[in-house]
Design a protein around this motif. Structure first.
Motif, short mmCIF file in Angstrom:
data_model
loop_
_atom_site.label_atom_id
_atom_site.label_comp_id
_atom_site.label_asym_id
_atom_site.label_seq_id
_atom_site.Cartn_x
_atom_site.Cartn_y
_atom_site.Cartn_z
N UNK A 1 10.50 5.41 -3.84
CA UNK A 1 9.33 5.63 -4.68
C UNK A 1 8.51 4.35 -4.84
N UNK B 1 0.90 -0.97 -5.90
CA UNK B 1 -0.03 -1.74 -6.72
C UNK B 1 -1.49 -1.45 -6.45
N UNK B 2 -1.80 -0.21 -6.37
CA UNK B 2 -3.20 0.11 -6.12
C UNK B 2 -3.56 1.33 -6.94
N UNK B 3 -4.37 1.15 -7.97
CA UNK B 3 -4.77 2.29 -8.78
C UNK B 3 -6.08 2.87 -8.30
N UNK C 1 2.52 5.16 -3.27
CA UNK C 1 1.34 4.67 -3.95
C UNK C 1 0.81 3.43 -3.24
N UNK D 1 2.24 9.73 0.66
CA UNK D 1 3.11 10.05 -0.48
C UNK D 1 3.84 8.83 -1.02
N UNK E 1 -2.19 2.50 -11.76
CA UNK E 1 -2.50 3.82 -12.30
C UNK E 1 -1.31 4.73 -12.32
N UNK E 2 -0.18 4.28 -11.77
CA UNK E 2 1.01 5.13 -11.69
C UNK E 2 1.96 4.86 -12.84
#
Lengths: 166, 513
Positions: free
Chosen positions: B472, B476-478, B26, B24, B75-76
């Motif tokens: 939160x 750095x990973x989409x 990113x 949970x 991607x976030x």
């Protein structure tokens, strides 16, 4: 705002992360085909699936998710989806089965028939292009998707999902 | 505070526990604990496998590609990178923020409010509410959005719809859900049509009401177990973020304000184009991620927090009425300077000028959701969104710096270009990097106060994840490909021999290996 089309093709992935681009690239291929049947098809793309995408399933008759996959056994896999509480609902990126589960929870009804076209990828670094293997897998998946779009029929798609391996 | 737990003295004799990856959040994070024979925590570290290839990805590209290209970094929060890059390339075409056309400035703000609203809504309703509603050590089967939708259907559905609304704001302003070209060098690509404006107006009152309800919910959750919520993972820190020229909360453009733990101003209205004079980044041998600090405060004491807690703590007021009322209540809870009860107290009864509770990030985040919703409504009633000049032009420059308050905190984009408009140098400081030291401190606090001496179980280890998730972090990973996010726990004895291993597969199945 435009009316909802009966068929949704939803590809997800990042165009700049190597083989993660497989989903969006297949959508680009479909859009280039300009088939008359596409008038009934809405094509959507995003980086990854999230809870709000459950709302994109509303009022659809048929849905196709398209994604890259590292666990795909062949060039591509085509399966029918069922709602599932898998681990992905605890991350920033959900699986299509988990999105279906969200749909079922909030709509209190069974989701429309949904299928997943997974295309095998192996390298996902930022700034990379498609790997050579993924290029081959994409070509095979595009040909398969062409066949799917020739007949927007749940029974036919279910039959195709039974045919293995791809 | 808990620095003594960063590096243990006798590491070779300790048991090692790994939480890998933290779920949970990113991307990919890993917590390692070293325990002695009595299960006392001797060392605790958060490792973030940060991708440091941003700069290489950007260098060599023409600057006008950047607003689209940088969206693919994450991607976030693609819109945050999009707008920070747009502000930087405004300067490359000779357009300073005050010279941006009024309509373009307001359209960008609308886009940003939509992004922050949807990002915060996802974090609270989807990723954090299971912990907050069911308990940090509740059954793992309960800690997910599906369980929230089942047991709290109204709250779950509101989360989904607020997230969707924010995405629709982005789609209306930029033309697409992702890869949109809303902002361009010197302005915006298009105005909002009347049809698009009316579409967004139709639901905004409902969104505001849900935002009001969500603030009330988090206040209730927080205050229902006040000592625990005020102490869990809590650390006293400096805070950094943008503010408006009048001291109001600002998300899109302003000067940098930094305050210390006592609420005293370290710097105010600092020009972010000179950020190199304010912030340096320290490298430590055990992690790839850097540790930024305020130069004037030194490496030891200069680390700071960014994001909703920092912004709501730092600002003098919020310029929308409902969010301002919520902020005053929030600060009063912390005994802050705006608190009537605090003002009545004698100086000997020390009151905190800042709210330091790490779990108060959630409360501050929802105050910002309310501010975004109110601001979206105000902007939708502003005729400048529908017409007016959209692009300004100026004289070419060779360096541009753009800074915004992304959902997770202050985001810096810095570019240099050559005479052919090719980017020759790029530097990014993302908000999760700024919170690196703070997240490590919170992990150590939880390890020391809640885990030490107890037998480790999954619910107990979730406490560590709860502390990290409050920030939160965006790692750095989409990439999201199926099969890449398993959870693995390892327990090793004092000789380093693996004695227990728990694996959570991507389909949710838990296996004792």
């Amino acid at each position: 705002m435009p009316e909802t089309k009966p068929v949704l093709v939803f590809g997800y992935g990042n165009l700049s992360r190597g083989d993660d681009a497989l989903g969006p690239l297949l959508l680009e291929y479909i859009e280039r085909r300009e088939k008359p049947v596409l008038r009934a098809v809405e094509i959507l793309s995003d980086f990854q699936l999230q809870i709000e995408h459950a709302l994109d399933l509303e009022n659809r008759e048929l849905v196709l998710f398209v994604d890259a996959s590292v666990v795909c056994g062949h060039a591509f896999d085509f399966v029918e989806l069922a709602p599932a509480r898998d681990d992905s609902y605890t991350t920033h990126a959900m699986s299509p089965a988990a999105v279906l589960a969200v749909y079922q929870s909030i709509k209190k009804q069974t989701p429309p028939p949904c299928f997943l076209l997974s295309i095998k990828g192996e390298s996902f670094e930022l700034g990379e292009g498609l790997s050579a293997a993924a290029e081959t897998h994409l070509a095979a998946a595009c040909e398969f998707a062409d066949g799917l779009l020739d007949g927007l029929d749940v029974a036919k798609w279910r039959h195709r999902a039974q045919e293995k391996p791809h | 505070m808990y620095e003594h737990l960063e590096t243990a003295a006798n590491r070779d004799t300790l048991k090692r526990v790994v939480v890998d990856p933290v779920s949970r959040v990113e991307g990919h994070g890993k917590v390692t604990l070293l325990l002695d024979e009595n299960n006392k925590v001797q060392q605790a570290r958060l490792h973030i496998v940060e991708f440091r290839g941003f700069e290489r990805f950007i260098q060599g590209r023409p600057y006008w590609e950047l607003p689209v290209l940088v969206q693919r970094l994450c991607g976030i929060c693609p819109v945050s990178h999009h707008l920070a890059a747009a502000k930087a390339i405004d300067q490359l075409v000779g357009v300073d923020p005050e010279s941006l056309p009024v309509s373009a400035d307001k359209l960008r703000r609308l886009l940003h409010f939509g992004q922050v609203l949807q990002s915060h809504a996802l974090h609270f309703f989807h990723l954090s509410s299971p912990d907050l509603l069911f308990g940090f050590e509740s059954d793992i089967g309960k800690r997910n959005i599906i369980a929230v939708l089942t047991d709290y259907p109204d709250i779950g559905l509101q989360g989904v719809k607020m997230r969707k609304y924010g995405q629709e704001v982005i789609r209306m302003v930029s033309g697409k859900r992702v890869h949109g070209t809303g902002a361009i060098a010197g302005g915006m690509n298009k105005a909002l049509s009347k049809e698009e404006r009316d579409y967004l107006l139709a639901d905004i009152d409902q969104i505001i009401q849900w935002a009001v309800d969500s603030v009330a919910l988090i206040k209730k959750v927080h205050c229902a177990n006040l000592p625990y919520y005020d102490e869990f993972a809590t650390i006293r820190s400096n805070y950094l973020g943008l503010v408006k020229s009048d001291g109001a909360l600002e998300l899109y453009h302003g000067g940098i304000r930094a305050k210390n733990a006592a609420g005293e101003t370290i710097t105010d209205h600092f020009d972010y184009c000179c950020y190199n004079d304010l912030i340096h980044e320290e490298v430590r041998s055990w992690t790839y991620m850097k540790f930024p600090y305020l130069l004037s405060q030194g490496k030891e004491d200069g680390w700071y927090r960014v994001g909703p807690l920092a912004r709501v703590n730092n600002c003098d007021f919020i310029n929308t009425p409902l969010a301002e009322a919520a902020r005053v209540e929030f600060k009063a809870h912390g005994g802050g300077a705006d608190s009537l009860s605090a003002a009545a107290l004698p100086p000997s009864l020390a009151v905190e000028a800042m709210v330091h509770s790490t779990l108060a990030f959630h409360w501050a985040r929802l105050i910002e959701v309310l501010h975004c919703a109110e601001s979206i409504k105000d902007l939708l009633h502003d005729g400048d969104l529908l017409s007016g000049e959209l692009v300004a032009q100026g004289e070419k420059r060779y360096e541009g710096i753009g800074v915004i308050e992304a959902p997770r905190g202050t985001l810096f984009h810095h570019y240099q270009v050559d005479e052919n408009d090719i980017v020759t140098k790029a530097n990014l400081i993302v908000s999760t990097t700024s919170n690196n030291m703070a997240m490590n401190e919170s992990v150590r606090q939880v390890a020391a106060e809640y885990l030490s001496g107890r037998e480790l179980t999954e619910p107990l280890l979730n406490n560590l994840e709860v502390a990290i998730r409050a920030y939160d972090p965006c790692l750095s990973c989409a990439t999201h490909a199926v099969g890449k996010m398993p959870l693995q726990l390892e327990l090793r004895d004092v000789d380093g021999v693996l004695i227990d291993k728990l694996v959570k597969h991507s389909d949710g199945e838990i296996e004792r290996a």
